[in-house]
Design a protein around this motif. Structure first.
Motif, PDB file in Angstrom:
ATOM      1  N   PRO A   1      47.535  40.785  71.533  1.00 41.50           N
ATOM      2  CA  PRO A   1      47.730  40.048  70.281  1.00 41.50           C
ATOM      3  C   PRO A   1      46.413  39.669  69.603  1.00 41.50           C
ATOM      4  N   ASP A   2      45.348  39.539  70.383  1.00 44.37           N
ATOM      5  CA  ASP A   2      44.041  39.176  69.842  1.00 44.37           C
ATOM      6  C   ASP A   2      43.030  40.314  69.989  1.00 44.37           C
TER       7      ASP A   2
ATOM      8  N   GLN B   1      40.284  42.938  69.456  1.00 53.98           N
ATOM      9  CA  GLN B   1      39.135  42.960  68.543  1.00 53.98           C
ATOM     10  C   GLN B   1      38.822  44.418  68.242  1.00 53.98           C
TER      11      GLN B   1
ATOM     12  N   VAL C   1      40.830  41.255  63.936  1.00 54.43           N
ATOM     13  CA  VAL C   1      41.444  40.635  65.105  1.00 54.43           C
ATOM     14  C   VAL C   1      42.963  40.657  64.963  1.00 54.43           C
ATOM     15  N   GLY C   2      43.608  41.236  65.956  1.00 53.07           N
ATOM     16  CA  GLY C   2      45.063  41.305  65.986  1.00 53.07           C
ATOM     17  C   GLY C   2      45.577  42.601  65.371  1.00 53.07           C
TER      18      GLY C   2
ATOM     19  N   GLN D   1      45.959  42.851  61.411  1.00 54.36           N
ATOM     20  CA  GLN D   1      44.710  43.054  60.671  1.00 54.36           C
ATOM     21  C   GLN D   1      44.233  44.495  60.808  1.00 54.36           C
TER      22      GLN D   1
ATOM     23  N   VAL E   1      42.212  45.447  74.582  1.00 56.37           N
ATOM     24  CA  VAL E   1      41.624  44.195  74.112  1.00 56.37           C
ATOM     25  C   VAL E   1      40.441  44.400  73.168  1.00 56.37           C
ATOM     26  N   ARG E   2      39.874  45.612  73.186  1.00 53.04           N
ATOM     27  CA  ARG E   2      38.705  45.854  72.338  1.00 53.04           C
ATOM     28  C   ARG E   2      38.576  47.336  72.008  1.00 53.04           C
TER      29      ARG E   2
END
Length: 129
Positions: free
Chosen positions: A29-30, A32, A46-47, A50, A113-114
């Motif tokens: 959800p977060d 990057q 982020v997310g 976006q 996550v990234r």
């Protein structure tokens, strides 16, 4: 349980099908998501929403036939590197581009996550000018 390599393989397969929902399915959800400075969608988003709004919708609106062709996927455990090429024709200028790129992914607990992109932004800019 899927490995990070399997998650990123699935993401690229969804990208090839232009299936944005499947591309976002394994994002945290977060997450990057960083597009390189000088690239049309430069910044860190982020997310998943976006990423969709600031990257995929923009590229889809501005480019004809925009795509990433994966050539190599390197398994580094929780970090995966995808190497390939972007291609497409800019809608306003009609100029085509093809540029090499590398993507660095990080996965934790079966979630992406990234993401960080590396590419020759000058070649992209020339197609836009």
């Amino acid at each position: 349980m899927r490995t990070p390599f399997e998650l990123i393989t699935a993401h690229y397969a969804a990208s090839a099908r232009q299936d944005i929902a499947a591309m976002m399915a394994d994002m945290a959800p977060d997450v990057q998501w960083t597009e390189m400075a000088g690239f049309p969608c430069a910044g860190t988003w982020v997310g998943p929403q976006q990423v969709i709004d600031r990257v995929f919708k923009v590229l889809g609106a501005d480019w004809i036939g925009y795509r990433f062709d994966l050539e190599t996927l390197i398994d580094g455990g929780d970090r995966i590197v995808g190497v390939g090429s972007y291609s497409g024709t800019h809608g306003r200028t009609g100029k085509a581009m093809q540029v090499r790129a590398a993507h660095v992914w990080q996965v934790q607990a079966e979630r992406i996550v990234r993401f960080e992109q590396f590419t020759d932004t000058l070649l992209v800019d020339r197609a836009m000018a």
